[in-house]
Design an enzyme around this catalytic site. Structure first.
Site, short mmCIF file in Angstrom:
data_model
loop_
_atom_site.label_atom_id
_atom_site.label_comp_id
_atom_site.label_asym_id
_atom_site.label_seq_id
_atom_site.Cartn_x
_atom_site.Cartn_y
_atom_site.Cartn_z
N ARG A 25 30.70 37.36 49.22
CA ARG A 25 30.64 35.97 48.97
C ARG A 25 31.25 35.04 50.42
O ARG A 25 30.48 34.15 50.56
CB ARG A 25 31.64 35.70 47.78
N SER A 54 35.25 36.68 38.53
CA SER A 54 35.50 37.04 37.19
C SER A 54 36.82 36.56 36.87
O SER A 54 37.35 36.12 35.95
CB SER A 54 35.41 38.38 37.01
N HIS A 78 27.33 38.03 39.93
CA HIS A 78 26.99 39.40 39.82
C HIS A 78 25.29 39.75 39.39
O HIS A 78 24.67 40.30 39.89
CB HIS A 78 27.59 40.19 38.52
N LYS A 93 44.45 49.68 35.65
CA LYS A 93 44.26 48.25 35.29
C LYS A 93 44.13 47.84 33.95
O LYS A 93 43.84 48.56 33.02
CB LYS A 93 42.96 47.92 36.01
O1 PNS Z 1 34.24 44.40 41.24
P1 PNS Z 1 35.43 45.11 42.17
O2 PNS Z 1 36.69 45.21 41.10
O3 PNS Z 1 35.71 44.54 43.29
O4 PNS Z 1 34.84 46.54 42.10
C1 PNS Z 1 35.90 47.52 43.10
C2 PNS Z 1 35.04 48.96 42.96
C3 PNS Z 1 34.87 49.23 41.53
C4 PNS Z 1 33.75 49.00 43.64
C5 PNS Z 1 36.38 49.93 43.52
O5 PNS Z 1 37.54 49.65 43.24
C6 PNS Z 1 35.96 51.47 43.30
O6 PNS Z 1 34.78 51.83 43.92
N1 PNS Z 1 36.77 52.10 42.48
C7 PNS Z 1 36.51 53.51 42.30
C8 PNS Z 1 37.64 54.06 43.12
C9 PNS Z 1 37.37 54.66 44.62
O7 PNS Z 1 36.36 55.11 44.83
N2 PNS Z 1 38.18 54.02 45.43
C10 PNS Z 1 37.89 54.43 46.99
C11 PNS Z 1 37.05 53.29 47.45
S1 PNS Z 1 38.13 52.78 48.82
#
Ligand code: PNS
Length: 163
Positions: free
Chosen positions: A90, A128, A17, A41
């Site tokens: 990645r 993570s 990150h 979560k």
């Molecule tokens: O590090 P991560 O957990 O892969 O990040 C995922 C994240 C936070 C980018 C994604 O879950 C997100 O944007 N969540 C907010 C809810 C949202 O907007 N969902 C619609 C997107 S498909």
């Protein structure tokens, strides 16, 4: 003035990150690291703890701010008046999920574009999830997370063992 959001769970922040944060902060005028406060979560670290660790490890980057958010990413991006969402890629396994997410976000809010940075090769395996697993079994974290994060992981695992 180009303002970007780098969103994620950061549970906890890893060197992977940090690599994306450093590189995108050089391209953007301002980078907001958006820390998802996902009530559905059960993260290892609270959103306050994740924000604090990110603040610590980015304190030398003057154009980076750490801000928690909940709800939709595109709504957060609009509130922050961000032009771009940054995501790290990645490996090919990330691609399908990231493509779906960026296209969904673009449908929801056509003004927000997603830009991808490929993770530096030395961090392409890192997540993570694996970091939490190594910490749970007392492994050496020094190659994966900054020292300040390793300390917090050890504290968290010790506290969990006591429960
Ligand atoms: O590090 P991560 O957990 O892969 O990040 C995922 C994240 C936070 C980018 C994604 O879950 C997100 O944007 N969540 C907010 C809810 C949202 O907007 N969902 C619609 C997107 S498909």
């Amino acid at each position: 003035m180009l303002r970007a959001i780098y969103p994620g769970s950061f549970d906890p922040v890893t060197y992977g990150h940090l690599d994306i944060i450093r590189r995108s902060s050089r391209i953007m005028d301002e980078l907001i690291v958006g820390v998802l406060n996902n009530k559905a979560k059960m993260p290892l670290f609270s959103v306050e703890e994740r924000v604090k660790m990110l603040e610590e490890v980015t304190k030398e980057l003057p154009n980076v701010r750490i801000i928690p958010f909940d709800g939709l990413l595109v709504d957060f991006a609009s509130r922050m008046e961000a032009d771009v969402v940054i995501r790290g890629l990645r490996a090919i396994t990330d691609f399908e999920y990231e493509l779906q997410m960026s296209q969904t976000n673009h449908k929801l809010e056509p003004n927000v574009e997603t830009m991808f940075l490929t993770t530096s090769i030395e961090y392409s395996y890192l997540s993570s999830t694996t970091v939490r697993e190594i910490a749970a079994f007392g492994g050496d974290l020094s190659q994966f997370v900054p020292e300040a994060v390793a300390v917090e992981l050890k504290k968290k695992m010790n506290a969990k063992r006591r429960v």
